[in-house]
Design a protein around this motif. Structure first.
Motif, PDB file in Angstrom:
ATOM      1  N   GLU A   7       0.826  -1.202   0.000  1.00  0.00           N
ATOM      2  CA  GLU A   7       0.000   0.000   0.000  1.00  0.00           C
ATOM      3  C   GLU A   7       0.863   1.257   0.000  1.00  0.00           C
ATOM      4  O   GLU A   7       0.602   2.214  -0.741  1.00  0.00           O
ATOM      5  N   LEU A   8       1.908   1.246   0.824  1.00  0.00           N
ATOM      6  CA  LEU A   8       2.805   2.399   0.883  1.00  0.00           C
ATOM      7  C   LEU A   8       3.550   2.573  -0.438  1.00  0.00           C
ATOM      8  O   LEU A   8       3.692   3.695  -0.934  1.00  0.00           O
ATOM      9  N   ALA A   9       4.025   1.480  -1.009  1.00  0.00           N
ATOM     10  CA  ALA A   9       4.733   1.551  -2.295  1.00  0.00           C
ATOM     11  C   ALA A   9       3.843   2.159  -3.377  1.00  0.00           C
ATOM     12  O   ALA A   9       4.303   2.972  -4.192  1.00  0.00           O
ATOM     13  N   LEU A  10       2.585   1.779  -3.406  1.00  0.00           N
ATOM     14  CA  LEU A  10       1.645   2.314  -4.386  1.00  0.00           C
ATOM     15  C   LEU A  10       1.450   3.819  -4.196  1.00  0.00           C
ATOM     16  O   LEU A  10       1.394   4.581  -5.170  1.00  0.00           O
ATOM     17  N   LYS A  11       1.336   4.248  -2.947  1.00  0.00           N
ATOM     18  CA  LYS A  11       1.152   5.674  -2.664  1.00  0.00           C
ATOM     19  C   LYS A  11       2.385   6.473  -3.098  1.00  0.00           C
ATOM     20  O   LYS A  11       2.273   7.549  -3.699  1.00  0.00           O
ATOM     21  N   ILE A  12       3.566   5.973  -2.770  1.00  0.00           N
ATOM     22  CA  ILE A  12       4.800   6.671  -3.130  1.00  0.00           C
ATOM     23  C   ILE A  12       4.936   6.762  -4.647  1.00  0.00           C
ATOM     24  O   ILE A  12       5.218   7.829  -5.203  1.00  0.00           O
ATOM     25  N   GLN A  13       4.738   5.640  -5.323  1.00  0.00           N
ATOM     26  CA  GLN A  13       4.879   5.625  -6.781  1.00  0.00           C
ATOM     27  C   GLN A  13       3.854   6.536  -7.447  1.00  0.00           C
ATOM     28  O   GLN A  13       4.165   7.230  -8.429  1.00  0.00           O
ATOM     29  N   ASN A  14       2.658   6.549  -6.927  1.00  0.00           N
ATOM     30  CA  ASN A  14       1.602   7.381  -7.505  1.00  0.00           C
ATOM     31  C   ASN A  14       1.968   8.859  -7.442  1.00  0.00           C
ATOM     32  O   ASN A  14       1.663   9.630  -8.371  1.00  0.00           O
ATOM     33  N   ASN A  15       2.646   9.268  -6.365  1.00  0.00           N
ATOM     34  CA  ASN A  15       3.073  10.662  -6.253  1.00  0.00           C
ATOM     35  C   ASN A  15       4.289  10.963  -7.123  1.00  0.00           C
ATOM     36  O   ASN A  15       4.352  12.002  -7.783  1.00  0.00           O
ATOM     37  N   LEU A  16       5.243  10.038  -7.142  1.00  0.00           N
ATOM     38  CA  LEU A  16       6.480  10.285  -7.876  1.00  0.00           C
ATOM     39  C   LEU A  16       6.321  10.177  -9.393  1.00  0.00           C
ATOM     40  O   LEU A  16       7.113  10.751 -10.140  1.00  0.00           O
ATOM     41  N   LYS A  17       5.301   9.481  -9.844  1.00  0.00           N
ATOM     42  CA  LYS A  17       5.102   9.350 -11.295  1.00  0.00           C
ATOM     43  C   LYS A  17       4.693  10.682 -11.923  1.00  0.00           C
ATOM     44  O   LYS A  17       4.729  10.819 -13.153  1.00  0.00           O
ATOM     45  N   GLU A  18       4.320  11.650 -11.092  1.00  0.00           N
ATOM     46  CA  GLU A  18       4.027  12.989 -11.588  1.00  0.00           C
ATOM     47  C   GLU A  18       5.313  13.779 -11.831  1.00  0.00           C
ATOM     48  O   GLU A  18       5.275  14.861 -12.406  1.00  0.00           O
ATOM     49  N   ILE A  19       6.442  13.230 -11.378  1.00  0.00           N
ATOM     50  CA  ILE A  19       7.724  13.926 -11.489  1.00  0.00           C
ATOM     51  C   ILE A  19       8.662  13.204 -12.461  1.00  0.00           C
ATOM     52  O   ILE A  19       9.257  13.816 -13.336  1.00  0.00           O
ATOM     53  N   PHE A  20       8.795  11.887 -12.280  1.00  0.00           N
ATOM     54  CA  PHE A  20       9.639  11.052 -13.129  1.00  0.00           C
ATOM     55  C   PHE A  20       8.787  10.217 -14.092  1.00  0.00           C
ATOM     56  O   PHE A  20       7.592  10.051 -13.875  1.00  0.00           O
ATOM     57  N   TYR A  21       9.427   9.662 -15.096  1.00  0.00           N
ATOM     58  CA  TYR A  21       8.798   8.632 -15.917  1.00  0.00           C
ATOM     59  C   TYR A  21       8.410   7.462 -15.019  1.00  0.00           C
ATOM     60  O   TYR A  21       9.176   7.045 -14.147  1.00  0.00           O
ATOM     61  N   ASN A  22       7.230   6.917 -15.238  1.00  0.00           N
ATOM     62  CA  ASN A  22       6.662   5.905 -14.340  1.00  0.00           C
ATOM     63  C   ASN A  22       7.060   4.488 -14.759  1.00  0.00           C
ATOM     64  O   ASN A  22       6.610   3.984 -15.780  1.00  0.00           O
ATOM     65  N   ARG A  23       7.878   3.827 -13.945  1.00  0.00           N
ATOM     66  CA  ARG A  23       8.267   2.439 -14.182  1.00  0.00           C
ATOM     67  C   ARG A  23       7.444   1.458 -13.356  1.00  0.00           C
ATOM     68  O   ARG A  23       7.628   0.237 -13.458  1.00  0.00           O
ATOM     69  N   GLY A  24       6.574   1.982 -12.501  1.00  0.00           N
ATOM     70  CA  GLY A  24       5.624   1.144 -11.810  1.00  0.00           C
ATOM     71  C   GLY A  24       6.077   0.626 -10.452  1.00  0.00           C
ATOM     72  O   GLY A  24       7.203   0.836 -10.015  1.00  0.00           O
ATOM     73  N   VAL A  25       5.153  -0.055  -9.794  1.00  0.00           N
ATOM     74  CA  VAL A  25       5.408  -0.702  -8.502  1.00  0.00           C
ATOM     75  C   VAL A  25       5.736  -2.164  -8.759  1.00  0.00           C
ATOM     76  O   VAL A  25       5.043  -2.839  -9.517  1.00  0.00           O
ATOM     77  N   LYS A  26       6.782  -2.647  -8.105  1.00  0.00           N
ATOM     78  CA  LYS A  26       7.250  -4.007  -8.354  1.00  0.00           C
ATOM     79  C   LYS A  26       7.490  -4.736  -7.038  1.00  0.00           C
ATOM     80  O   LYS A  26       7.608  -4.108  -5.986  1.00  0.00           O
ATOM     81  N   THR A  27       7.573  -6.040  -7.101  1.00  0.00           N
ATOM     82  CA  THR A  27       7.950  -6.838  -5.938  1.00  0.00           C
ATOM     83  C   THR A  27       9.373  -7.344  -6.116  1.00  0.00           C
ATOM     84  O   THR A  27       9.832  -7.585  -7.234  1.00  0.00           O
ATOM     85  N   SER A  28      10.080  -7.476  -5.010  1.00  0.00           N
ATOM     86  CA  SER A  28      11.451  -7.967  -5.057  1.00  0.00           C
ATOM     87  C   SER A  28      11.806  -8.594  -3.716  1.00  0.00           C
ATOM     88  O   SER A  28      11.242  -8.230  -2.669  1.00  0.00           O
TER      89      SER A  28
END
Length: 223
Positions: free
Chosen positions: A102-123
């Motif tokens: 959930e946190l990863a999704l929130k962070i990525q959703n905000n940062l994709k407005e700044i950088f090119y969006n490579r998405g949320v991934k598992t590792s």
């Protein structure tokens, strides 16, 4: 109030990814320290695994988390591939479900407005696998991509705010900016120029001094 642990990747003898004298370890230390400032202004406890250019083993980082009473672990990194062949931001969680995701999704959703969006991934990254609390790892653009570096420098504060807003949203809080300062919501901006030099090395030395003080800067040549 939640307890957070921020982790600036690499450090000391391990610079992480590098490009033209630029070090991942320095970039992520600066951003982690700024997020700490913003989080603490908003009433959250946000510790760091390192506050200086210090080397830590991966186990040192997770041991700090495991010994503490933390709710969330946020690891800051920058990516690398081949010069100007890849770009963008991506955020990792250990699993595709749970608070870390959930946190990863929130962070990525905000940062994709700044950088090119490579998405949320598992590792199965060590720091995600070995921490007891919910954990994420952020790759803040590619250090070997000129465009991403320009974004990182020119939008440094926006990046820090985007991450902070996501973390606060995770615990049901709204973001408040310190000292009633204005964010860059307006289209215009102000530029501060530190100096002009005929000798390139003098300009590089000034840029390095500013970066060491945590001040974003970039080098521009004009005839």
């Amino acid at each position: 109030m939640a307890n957070w642990l921020g982790d600036g990747g690499h450090g000391g003898k391990d610079p992480g990814a590098t490009n033209k004298g630029r070090k991942e370890s320095e970039d992520v230390l600066r951003i982690s320290k700024r997020v700490k400032e913003l989080m603490e202004f908003n009433g959250e406890k946000f510790d760091l695994t390192r506050n200086t250019d210090t080397f830590l083993e991966l186990s040192d980082r997770t041991n700090i988390e495991n010994r503490g009473n933390y709710n969330y672990f946020v690891s800051f990194h920058r990516n690398a591939f081949q010069p100007n062949k890849a770009k963008g931001v991506e955020t990792y969680s250990l699993s595709s479900v749970g608070a870390g995701r959930e946190l990863a999704l929130k962070i990525q959703n905000n940062l994709k407005e700044i950088f090119y969006n490579r998405g949320v991934k598992t590792s199965n990254f060590y720091v995600l696998r070995k921490t007891n609390c919910s954990a994420v790892l952020i790759e803040l653009g590619f250090i070997d991509n000129d465009e991403d570096n320009k974004i990182f420098d020119s939008k440094f504060e926006e990046i820090a705010i985007a991450i902070t807003k996501a973390c606060l949203s995770q615990v049901g809080k709204d973001f408040k900016y310190p000292n009633n300062q204005q964010t860059n919501d307006k289209k215009g901006f102000y530029r501060v120029i530190a100096g002009s030099y005929q000798e390139k090395q003098n300009a590089i030395d000034m840029q390095e001094m500013l970066r060491n003080k945590g001040i974003p800067s970039f080098l521009e040549y004009r005839e």
